[in-house]
Enzyme design. Structure first.
Site, short mmCIF file in Angstrom:
data_model
loop_
_atom_site.label_atom_id
_atom_site.label_comp_id
_atom_site.label_asym_id
_atom_site.label_seq_id
_atom_site.Cartn_x
_atom_site.Cartn_y
_atom_site.Cartn_z
N ASP A 29 16.71 6.18 6.95
CA ASP A 29 17.99 5.75 6.37
C ASP A 29 17.83 4.44 5.60
OD1 ASP A 29 20.73 5.60 5.96
OD2 ASP A 29 21.22 6.11 8.01
N ASP A 30 18.05 4.48 4.30
CA ASP A 30 17.98 3.28 3.45
C ASP A 30 16.56 2.71 3.33
OD1 ASP A 30 20.71 3.63 3.44
OD2 ASP A 30 21.22 1.65 4.19
N CYS A 67 23.92 8.23 1.69
CA CYS A 67 23.67 8.77 3.04
C CYS A 67 24.14 10.21 3.21
CB CYS A 67 24.37 7.91 4.09
SG CYS A 67 23.76 6.21 4.22
N ARG A 71 22.14 14.16 3.04
CA ARG A 71 22.05 15.05 4.21
C ARG A 71 22.58 16.44 3.87
NH1 ARG A 71 20.78 11.10 7.99
NH2 ARG A 71 20.93 9.21 6.75
N LYS A 110 21.27 10.95 13.40
CA LYS A 110 22.52 10.71 12.66
C LYS A 110 22.98 11.98 11.96
CE LYS A 110 23.90 8.15 8.48
NZ LYS A 110 23.65 6.94 7.66
N HIS A 112 26.62 12.43 10.34
CA HIS A 112 27.35 11.89 9.18
C HIS A 112 28.06 12.96 8.37
CE1 HIS A 112 27.40 8.43 5.99
NE2 HIS A 112 28.53 8.56 6.66
N HIS A 190 18.89 1.33 8.32
CA HIS A 190 20.28 1.08 7.91
C HIS A 190 20.86 -0.08 8.72
CE1 HIS A 190 24.57 1.89 7.24
NE2 HIS A 190 24.28 2.85 6.40
N ASP A 296 17.04 9.10 2.77
CA ASP A 296 18.30 9.56 2.15
C ASP A 296 18.62 8.82 0.86
OD1 ASP A 296 18.88 7.13 3.36
OD2 ASP A 296 20.67 7.84 4.40
N ASN A 297 18.07 7.62 0.70
CA ASN A 297 18.30 6.84 -0.52
C ASN A 297 17.38 5.63 -0.49
OD1 ASN A 297 21.21 6.51 1.24
ND2 ASN A 297 19.96 4.67 1.03
N LYS A 338 20.48 1.80 -3.59
CA LYS A 338 21.33 2.81 -2.97
C LYS A 338 22.63 2.96 -3.77
CE LYS A 338 23.76 3.62 1.43
NZ LYS A 338 23.89 3.16 2.83
#
Length: 660
Positions: A29-30, A67, A71, A110, A112, A190, A296-297, A338
């Protein structure tokens, strides 16, 4: 004779199951492009480096820059809006496809998205449904196989807990004697930035040189590793980031602490992946497990907390925010972050390890662009599973992704359509070597990535025919694939230079840090109501008209710089009209240090039948309110709020946000 045929049939089935590869898809994540060792980082990631050394690295692995939408694309093979966004109303997931193909399906991490993983094909699930949470304390959205799961009071850290449960799920799959599909979704790195004490201690003193030198060192290593061309021209430090040696001392110290914490979080992710690798090796499953590692980014620049000096964020009571300066260094050598469709937002590490199926030389770097939408078609082709065209309760749309198995097998890979890029009003299109892109709803830019991977030379003026052709194609996909005339017809604004964002780090010349989080634009001026992210707020006829364009929208009210209401308890009263059935949330704080949404949460039902719904929420506190946050939706949609009032315990109006 019948017995012999039956035994032959069963033997064939057993051999077929044994030959099927397992799948382990890991999403972080991130994570910035240069954040792990095999992509240029100084952060110690030996387990990921080993997977890359014995597998493949993608130099152009694309995500959606955000995010939740990443996904959706990873799971469905579709662009987020086309798939039905977080509701997945026009898609099936990889778990559903592989479950029907004979796989044991499990997820840890996660989610989301709407509903729960167990509603979308996962036999087992552990993790949090929320987009972010406290690493040490978690939140109230944790679930285990569809049921609420209480986070322990001590000894808990999300990155470790997710792998603990992943290992349990793998053991279950072995007992069932089925091939497995495990989707592991870390919420690191994240924000909130939290590190385990031993990981944090490891990186103290390593970032005193600052982001300029760290970024230069990373880019040099990227060229040496062959992940980038030795001739690539790195993007310069942008005007919105101050040179490291020009930072005031307190801000340097704060920024060092943030990067120490980020490095520790990334290191811990690698350690936990190492536990998984060891388990697969012990059970002789590593070689025939298709392991894909993605993000994710790119790194996140949004600085949403007040600076905390001389602290160690190694417990649940202290957390740090993301840093724009370090996000720039972490996304090296690219521009932006992001949410942006520039390479810094959408191009992140992609590692594939599958010795039993890969026909390329171990350690090879793949320069062919691939995207998260390609993952589901790839898993389906390898497992010989079928992606259905019909579903009993969902109106399915075709996948847009293409299997990249030909790349793995060193044969011809063909992508029939350009890659479409979109989050909110950041748009793009990748067609061969050419890329169309914009920044936050501003006019189009055009780049030749074969010659200019870091997007420094805008060719929109010199290539007008190509520009218009790509704009037309982007609009066509918006209409025909996403089914969104609204996106296709977005009116762009003139470009502003230099680029700016209200949530990027503000650099100080003061000798002391500010006492509150940096100010954001967007307040209405009427009793201080602020539209949160992905929310447009307009006033009309004594009502608040809200339009939501993405995840986690809502409004917030801040009393800290105004006269605070008298002490509670209170009621928040409103009339809500919306067509989106959901669960709403109210958050509140009663002190200067708590920052939303970390205040006390209260849930309430949202009927979503497009008729006025009267809502009264009790706020049980004997202190004075500092902040309120009201979320009436978890994703895109519209709502009208009328008669929004804060009442005292006797139902007397203290504040009225909607009357003239």
């Amino acid at each position: 004779m019948i017995l012999r045929i039956s035994l032959t049939f069963l033997l064939t089935l057993c051999l077929s199951a044994a030959e099927k590869p397992n799948f382990l898809v890991i999403m972080v994540d991130d994570l910035g492009y240069s954040d792990i060792g095999c992509y240029g980082s100084e952060i110690e990631t030996p387990n990921l480096d080993r997977l890359a050394q014995n597998g493949l690295r993608f130099s152009q692995f694309y995500n959606t820059a955000k995010c939740h939408s990443s996904r959706v694309s990873l799971l469905t093979g579709q662009y987020c809006v086309a798939a039905g966004d977080v509701a997945l109303s026009h898609a099936v997931t990889s778990a559903e496809v592989l479950r029907d193909g004979g796989y044991f399906t499990a997820m840890s991490g996660k989610w989301h998205l709407k509903k729960e993983p167990t509603d979308f094909g996962f036999d087992r699930y552990f993790g949090h449904l929320s987009g972010a949470c406290n690493f040490f304390k978690g939140d109230n959205t944790f679930r285990l196989n569809g049921k609420p799961w209480k986070v322990p009071d001590t000894g808990f850290y999300t990155t470790v807990a997710k792998v603990d449960h992943a290992l349990e799920f793998l053991e279950e799959s072995r007992k069932a004697d089925d091939p497995f599909y495990l989707y592991l979704a870390f919420n690191a790195p994240h924000a909130p930035l939290h590190a385990l004490p031993e990981d944090y201690a490891k990186y103290k003193g390593r970032y005193d040189a600052g982001w300029d030198k760290v970024r230069d060192t990373r880019i040099a290593k990227q060229k040496e590793l062959g992940i980038l061309s030795k001739n690539i021209k790195s993007s310069p430090r942008p005007p919105h980031i101050r040179a490291w040696d020009k930072l005031v001392p307190w801000q340097q110290g704060y920024e060092i602490n943030r990067m120490v914490t980020l490095a520790a979080m990334i290191d811990r992710v690698d350690q936990e992946i190492g536990r998984l690798i060891k388990d697969l090796e012990k059970n002789k499953q590593l070689d025939n497990t298709f392991i894909l590692f993605v993000s994710d980014n790119g790194a996140c620049p949004y600085d949403r907390r007040k600076p905390l000096l001389d602290v160690e964020p190694t417990n649940g009571d202290i957390a740090l925010a993301d840093s724009t300066g370090w996000a720039w260094a972490r996304n090296a050598p690219f521009r932006f972050y992001k949410q942006n469709q520039f390479e810094g937002g959408i191009s992140t590490p992609g590692i594939l390890h599958w010795p039993a199926g890969t026909k390329l030389k171990p350690g090879a770097v793949i320069d062919t662009p691939v995207h998260l939408i390609d993952v589901l078609p790839t898993l389906a082709e390898i497992s010989k599973s079928t992606i259905p065209s019909k579903h009993p309760t969902r109106e399915l749309r075709p996948v847009s992704g293409v299997s990249f198995l030909p790349i793995i097998e060193n044969t011809n890979f063909i992508r029939p359509e350009p890659l479409y890029l979109q989050f909110s009003k950041d748009f793009g299109l990748r067609d061969g070597d050419w890329k169309l892109v914009n920044f936050k709803g501003q006019e189009w830019e055009l780049y030749n990535l074969a010659e200019d991977r870091t997007e420094l030379n805008n060719l929109a003026t010199s290539e007008p025919k190509r520009l218009q052709s790509m704009i037309t194609k982007w609009q066509e996909i918006s209409r025909n694939v996403l089914h969104s005339e609204k996106i296709a017809n977005t009116k762009l604004t003139p470009a502003s230079n230099p680029k700016a964002n209200r949530e990027w780090t503000k650099f100080s010349d003061a000798n002391e840090p500010p006492t509150s989080a940096q100010k954001k634009a967007g307040r209405t001026g009427k009793l201080s109501i602020r539209a949160r992210k992905n929310t447009k707020l307009t006033r009309k006829d004594n009502a608040l008209h809200l339009s939501f364009t993405g995840d986690d929208p809502g409004i917030a009210m801040d009393f800290r710089r105004t006269t605070k209401p008298p002490i509670g308890p209170y009621f928040l009263s409103l009339t809500l009209t919306t067509s989106s059935k959901d669960t709403g949330h109210l958050y509140f704080t009663t002190n200067q240090t708590s920052v939303l949404p970390k205040g006390a949460p209260i849930s309430f039902p949202v009927n979503g039948d497009n008729t006025p719904q009267k809502i009264r929420i009790a706020i049980d506190t004997n202190k004075s309110l500092h902040q309120l946050r009201l979320d009436v939706s978890s994703g895109p949609g519209k709502a009208i709020i009328e008669e929004l009032k804060l009442l005292d315990q006797n139902r007397k109006t203290l504040l009225d946000w909607t009357s003239k």
